[in-house]
Write a protein that holds these residues in place. Structure first.
Motif, short mmCIF file in Angstrom:
data_model
loop_
_atom_site.label_atom_id
_atom_site.label_comp_id
_atom_site.label_asym_id
_atom_site.label_seq_id
_atom_site.Cartn_x
_atom_site.Cartn_y
_atom_site.Cartn_z
N ALA A 39 0.83 -1.20 0.00
CA ALA A 39 0.00 0.00 0.00
C ALA A 39 0.87 1.26 0.00
O ALA A 39 0.59 2.23 -0.73
CB ALA A 39 -0.93 -0.02 1.21
N ARG A 40 1.94 1.24 0.80
CA ARG A 40 2.84 2.40 0.83
C ARG A 40 3.52 2.60 -0.52
O ARG A 40 3.66 3.73 -1.01
CB ARG A 40 3.88 2.24 1.93
CG ARG A 40 3.33 2.29 3.34
CD ARG A 40 4.44 2.49 4.37
NE ARG A 40 5.44 1.45 4.32
CZ ARG A 40 5.38 0.32 5.02
NH1 ARG A 40 4.32 0.07 5.79
NH2 ARG A 40 6.34 -0.59 4.95
N ALA A 49 -3.77 1.95 -9.36
CA ALA A 49 -4.48 0.77 -8.88
C ALA A 49 -3.46 -0.27 -8.42
O ALA A 49 -2.28 -0.20 -8.76
CB ALA A 49 -5.37 0.19 -9.98
N VAL A 50 -3.97 -1.22 -7.63
CA VAL A 50 -3.19 -2.40 -7.22
C VAL A 50 -3.94 -3.63 -7.71
O VAL A 50 -5.13 -3.80 -7.41
CB VAL A 50 -3.00 -2.47 -5.69
CG1 VAL A 50 -2.28 -3.76 -5.31
CG2 VAL A 50 -2.22 -1.26 -5.18
N PHE A 77 -3.65 2.61 1.00
CA PHE A 77 -3.77 3.03 -0.40
C PHE A 77 -5.25 3.19 -0.72
O PHE A 77 -5.99 2.20 -0.79
CB PHE A 77 -3.13 2.01 -1.34
CG PHE A 77 -3.32 2.35 -2.80
CD1 PHE A 77 -2.72 3.47 -3.35
CD2 PHE A 77 -4.09 1.55 -3.62
CE1 PHE A 77 -2.88 3.80 -4.69
CE2 PHE A 77 -4.28 1.86 -4.96
CZ PHE A 77 -3.67 3.00 -5.50
N PRO A 78 -5.71 4.41 -0.95
CA PRO A 78 -7.15 4.64 -1.14
C PRO A 78 -7.65 4.36 -2.54
O PRO A 78 -8.87 4.36 -2.78
CB PRO A 78 -7.30 6.13 -0.80
CG PRO A 78 -5.97 6.72 -1.21
CD PRO A 78 -4.94 5.66 -0.91
N ASN A 109 -13.27 0.40 -1.88
CA ASN A 109 -12.32 0.54 -2.99
C ASN A 109 -11.68 -0.78 -3.40
O ASN A 109 -10.81 -0.79 -4.27
CB ASN A 109 -11.22 1.55 -2.62
CG ASN A 109 -10.38 1.09 -1.45
OD1 ASN A 109 -10.89 0.55 -0.48
ND2 ASN A 109 -9.07 1.31 -1.52
N VAL A 110 -12.11 -1.88 -2.81
CA VAL A 110 -11.59 -3.19 -3.17
C VAL A 110 -12.61 -3.91 -4.05
O VAL A 110 -13.75 -4.14 -3.64
CB VAL A 110 -11.27 -4.04 -1.94
CG1 VAL A 110 -10.84 -5.45 -2.35
CG2 VAL A 110 -10.18 -3.38 -1.10
N HIS A 111 -12.19 -4.23 -5.26
CA HIS A 111 -13.05 -4.93 -6.21
C HIS A 111 -12.70 -6.42 -6.19
O HIS A 111 -11.55 -6.78 -6.46
CB HIS A 111 -12.85 -4.38 -7.63
CG HIS A 111 -13.10 -2.92 -7.77
ND1 HIS A 111 -14.31 -2.39 -8.18
CD2 HIS A 111 -12.29 -1.86 -7.51
CE1 HIS A 111 -14.23 -1.08 -8.20
NE2 HIS A 111 -13.02 -0.72 -7.80
#
Length: 373
Positions: A39-40, A49-50, A77-78, A109-111
């Motif tokens: 996330a950082r 995106a991640v 991480f938003p 925000n998590v798909h």
């Protein structure tokens, strides 16, 4: 220009029963810390995106606490996270994913890519084509459907899948969940983000395995990384940056000792390893009683420095020299016992004979030294 972080194979909920309790707990905690680090990194590299290419969880039966901690660790991480089910956490009718949804643990925000199809991240310039595993093992290429998926013009097409690229991985890799090596080209993908192979590996310029962000086994395959991927636009080649994420370094050594210098070199190599090491050491060959003492001291020092060190010495035979025997002042019956134990190391009770010889030598050593003072 879309930029995203590609990761996979978190294996959250994995246990380390082969290790001491304290070490196992530290290795488990390092996996949660790895998510926080991802996330950082996504923030530091200004990613849009991640993408997580499968096996977020190690099993369907992980605890509710583990589920909550995983999603809590993503909060730094938003931006959008896209998580794909892999073979360990397949999207079954009842799964770890449905349990996470019932718990209300999944942030907005998590798909969760629980069904094949496309997740459009229009604001980020990405169209994510998903091939989730809906059972642990499949024998057809689920990514074949990517070629039939239409995506809006202007969005970068990124495939997200979990499985084995056929014909290009090591021979022992599981042959189930196959993926065609030319999938990116055949389906007009700008990038294919893969999971299942736990090391970082480039298949071709548009197809990569990120590997697990925190190593969890001794296989030397470049684990402990994440990938930062830049694609300037549809049809452009991706620029991939490998970023180290692992906290612990895993080392597995198989060494044969024959002469004193072999032991000296081994101890020097151990001394040069960082404190974050997890070491599995297996020794065979011959070692003198003096060498055994030196080895014991070196291992004791290493145990205090490293996260974990395990040393298998059942095939390492004690071979006392004449100087060893003389130093012990072992003559008569005791000398005969030592010689018998030396010979028995080559038999069925070799490990027992070796341990008995080491114990006898340690018992004899102190009085012998005191007598010489």
């Amino acid at each position: 220009m879309p930029r995203f972080l590609h990761t996979a194979d978190w294996q959250m909920g994995r246990t380390y029963s082969r290790f001491e309790t304290e070490d196992g707990a530290a290795l488990v905690e390092a996996r949660f810390e790895a998510i926080e680090k991802l996330a950082r990194l996504a923030n530091e590299h200004q990613c849009q995106a991640v993408l997580v290419a499968g096996d977020v969880f190690d099993a369907q039966t992980v605890s509710d606490r583990t589920i909550r901690r995983v999603f809590n660790a993503t909060r730094a991480f938003p931006g959008p996270w896209v998580m794909l089910p892999g073979n360990h956490d397949a999207a079954l009718a009842e799964s770890v994913w449905t349990r996470a949804q019932r718990l209300g643990a999944v942030p907005d925000n998590v798909h969760l890519a629980l069904e094949p199809g496309v997740i459009e991240l229009a604001a980020e310039g990405l169209a994510i084509l998903n091939a989730p595993l809906t059972q642990r093992h499949t024998y057809g290429d689920l990514t074949e459907a990517f070629g039939r998926y239409e995506t809006p013009a202007g969005l970068v097409r990124v495939g997200l899948a979990h499985g084995s690229v056929q014909g290009l991985l090591a021979g022992e890799i599981d042959s189930t969940n196959p993926i065609a090596p030319d999938r990116a080209q055949a389906s007009k993908l700008d990038y294919l983000a893969l999971g299942d192979w736990h090391g970082t590996k480039e298949i071709n310029e548009r197809t990569w395995y990120s590997g697990t962000p925190e190593p969890e086994r001794f296989r030397n395959n470049e684990a402990g990384n994440a990938l930062i991927v830049d694609i300037s636009g549809p049809g452009e080649l991706p620029q991939v940056q490998v970023v180290a994420t692992g906290r612990y370094q895993w080392h597995q050594w198989r060494e044969t000792l024959s002469v004193d210098s072999d032991l000296d070199q081994l101890l020097e190599r151990l001394q040069n390893l960082p404190e974050s090491s997890v070491v599995d050491l297996r020794l065979d060959g011959l070692i003198t009683l003096a060498g055994e003492e030196k080895l014991q001291h070196g291992l004791s020092v290493a145990e205090a420095r490293f996260r974990s060190i395990r040393c298998e010495r059942s095939n390492l035979q004690l071979a006392p020299t004449d100087d060893d025997i003389a130093a012990l002042k072992a003559d008569g019956y005791v000398g005969d016992v030592i010689e018998t134990l030396r010979e028995q190391q080559a038999g069925e009770q070799g490990e027992v004979a070796r341990d008995a010889l080491a114990i006898l030598a340690s018992m004899l050593k102190t009085p012998a030294q005191e007598a010489g003072q």
